[in-house]
Design an enzyme around this catalytic site. Sequence first.
Site, PDB file in Angstrom:
ATOM      1  N   LYS A 190       9.249 -10.364   4.906  1.00  0.00           N
ATOM      2  CA  LYS A 190      10.049 -10.402   3.656  1.00  0.00           C
ATOM      3  C   LYS A 190      10.003  -8.970   3.227  1.00  0.00           C
ATOM      4  CE  LYS A 190       9.151 -10.790  -0.533  1.00  0.00           C
ATOM      5  NZ  LYS A 190      10.165  -9.806  -0.875  1.00  0.00           N
ATOM      6  N   GLU A 265      -2.543  -2.750   2.473  1.00  0.00           N
ATOM      7  CA  GLU A 265      -2.459  -1.445   2.018  1.00  0.00           C
ATOM      8  C   GLU A 265      -1.935  -1.258   0.616  1.00  0.00           C
ATOM      9  OE1 GLU A 265      -0.959   1.762   1.326  1.00  0.00           O
ATOM     10  OE2 GLU A 265       0.569   1.629   2.953  1.00  0.00           O
ATOM     11  N   CYS A 299       2.720   5.575  -1.676  1.00  0.00           N
ATOM     12  CA  CYS A 299       1.330   5.251  -2.185  1.00  0.00           C
ATOM     13  C   CYS A 299       0.142   6.201  -2.065  1.00  0.00           C
ATOM     14  CB  CYS A 299       0.949   3.916  -1.350  1.00  0.00           C
ATOM     15  SG  CYS A 299       1.441   3.985   0.402  1.00  0.00           S
TER      16      CYS A 299
HETATM   17  P1  ADP Z   1       5.808  -2.936  -6.206  1.00  0.00           P
HETATM   18  O1  ADP Z   1       5.001  -2.832  -7.534  1.00  0.00           O
HETATM   19  O2  ADP Z   1       5.726  -1.448  -5.679  1.00  0.00           O
HETATM   20  O3  ADP Z   1       7.241  -3.378  -6.310  1.00  0.00           O
HETATM   21  P2  ADP Z   1       4.756  -5.186  -5.391  1.00  0.00           P
HETATM   22  O4  ADP Z   1       3.241  -5.521  -4.830  1.00  0.00           O
HETATM   23  O5  ADP Z   1       5.210  -5.945  -6.389  1.00  0.00           O
HETATM   24  O6  ADP Z   1       5.088  -3.658  -5.420  1.00  0.00           O
HETATM   25  O7  ADP Z   1       5.832  -5.688  -4.070  1.00  0.00           O
HETATM   26  C1  ADP Z   1       5.546  -5.315  -2.980  1.00  0.00           C
HETATM   27  C2  ADP Z   1       5.870  -6.461  -1.906  1.00  0.00           C
HETATM   28  O8  ADP Z   1       5.144  -7.772  -2.189  1.00  0.00           O
HETATM   29  C3  ADP Z   1       7.610  -7.131  -2.244  1.00  0.00           C
HETATM   30  O9  ADP Z   1       7.953  -7.596  -1.119  1.00  0.00           O
HETATM   31  C4  ADP Z   1       7.467  -8.212  -3.173  1.00  0.00           C
HETATM   32  O10 ADP Z   1       8.474  -9.145  -3.112  1.00  0.00           O
HETATM   33  C5  ADP Z   1       6.273  -8.756  -2.579  1.00  0.00           C
HETATM   34  N1  ADP Z   1       5.526  -9.826  -3.762  1.00  0.00           N
HETATM   35  C6  ADP Z   1       5.525  -9.556  -5.184  1.00  0.00           C
HETATM   36  N2  ADP Z   1       4.829 -10.584  -5.515  1.00  0.00           N
HETATM   37  C7  ADP Z   1       4.295 -11.341  -4.703  1.00  0.00           C
HETATM   38  C8  ADP Z   1       3.659 -12.696  -4.350  1.00  0.00           C
HETATM   39  N3  ADP Z   1       3.030 -13.275  -5.561  1.00  0.00           N
HETATM   40  N4  ADP Z   1       3.390 -13.284  -3.115  1.00  0.00           N
HETATM   41  C9  ADP Z   1       3.863 -12.592  -2.178  1.00  0.00           C
HETATM   42  N5  ADP Z   1       4.674 -11.610  -2.183  1.00  0.00           N
HETATM   43  C10 ADP Z   1       4.772 -10.979  -3.186  1.00  0.00           C
END
Ligand code: ADP
Length: 497
Positions: A190, A265, A299
């Site tokens: 994803k 990570e 990061c």
């Molecule tokens: P950033 O703050 O850099 O956008 P995130 O941690 O929000 O980083 O996002 C990193 C990835 O995790 C993206 O692909 C995002 O869609 C996904 N993501 C965000 N929330 C969730 C969740 N609750 N469960 C699984 N994946 C998630």
Amino acid sequence: MTTLLPERLLASVRSSDSIVINGERRASMSGETFDVFDPGTGEVIGQAASGGETDIDVAVRDADRAFRESWKDAKPTVRAKALLRLADLIEENTAELAQLETLDNGKPLWETTNFDVPMTAELYRYYGGWATKLTGDVLPVSPLFGPAFAYTRREPFGVVGAIVPWNFPLMISAWKLAPALAAGNAVVIKPAEQTPLSAVRIAELALEAGFPPGVMNVVTGFGETAGAPLVTHPLVRTVAFTGSGEVGKLIMRSAADHLKPVHLELGGKSPNIIMADADIPSAVQGAMLGIFFNQGEVCCAGSRIYVDAPVYDEFVDAITTHAGSLKLGHGLAEGTQMGPLVSAEQLERVGGFVERSREDGATVAVGGERAKDVNNGGYFYRPTVVTGTTDDMEIAREEVFGPVAVVMPFDGEDDVLRRANGNANGLAAAVWTRDVSRAHRLASQLEAGTVWVNAYNMIDPTMPFGGYKASGFGRDSGAEALLHYTQTKSVWVNLDR
Ligand code: ADP
């Protein structure tokens, strides 16, 4: 700007059938889509499919079928050939992939052309080499009853769920996909909702490279609606994640309910330490690269710059002058040194950190504002250097994930080591010095998964990359990453029967 792009590329940008399952592009089951933006103009350039739980379920079941039928027992040479061919195809399509990534993320075309795409190709090539070299051991066992021949096998898990961020969409996807596929797993990835495009193209190239349909699947969509069900799906045996600490915790919690291993990570607030005995012009260049490369959306960005008191003023003068002269522009425009931030949300977030640092009493030595003159609608933020901070201020403590450095003086090795290690994160660190003993001493004492000496942001497919402390656990890259995508089976053969 976008009209310069080839028709083929535009077609892929404009399409909303961005889910790839069993080698076929599809719309989401619900028919829902989301907008894809050009961060350089703020304009909508296309739509992507907003996948949900049903799309994840179909993708995972299909991946599981492909794993059992065509990938798990594929000859290592077959897996190697597909990975090596994919690496070649990525290189052959550099121009297209680089434009796609630039358009989606905003980063400059020179960067995607010379870093993101070649590094992605090299990762697939490196793990292509591993496909034929994943061995177990024959162990010298001493059974209490009867003689035995005993050995271990490194076997794939099955379906790997990969969830990746928007800052290096191609490269971070390859960090997960290449070792997972080399070891014989199937994957469902994803991509981040901000940058869904390049993963779709890689899945197409993978088919061309000879991966059986279903071995590499892409479900575009949001974290809560597509990411979360990928983590909890019973057929997803392990999850590889790069992103924020906040989401990392959510993933770990929900993986705990299903007793599945995760590899995380996460963020950083990496110290970049400049000793007075360093080559200062090189250290200034290194610090610029450390914080402004990829708009600081890295990061391991060197966002806490600690400078030895005797050279502090000289260093601050130099870095503010250089930062002030960086050329901002659309990623596809000639001469652009730094592109826009990825999204309107990120622009606001970064600006918020800098505003609060002013309220906390820090000084913004250069930058500290949106650059509307570059493009009124684009998400441009000026390269920013903040001084007059203490280690406990938010700006010196929390990850900004943008082009914002704090520069702080220090007094001696003990002082800087204590302060560098005083942060909750531990992704990377750097030391600039001409003293070889000091370099190794600090490298061993710094609490970080990577330490650079007289360098910043060096990475390579052979070197493990990952965090200490709150920056996560597990490693991407290198032989070590293969441990996350294989499980060890111990086989006993009774020699007495
Ligand atoms: P950033 O703050 O850099 O956008 P995130 O941690 O929000 O980083 O996002 C990193 C990835 O995790 C993206 O692909 C995002 O869609 C996904 N993501 C965000 N929330 C969730 C969740 N609750 N469960 C699984 N994946 C998630």
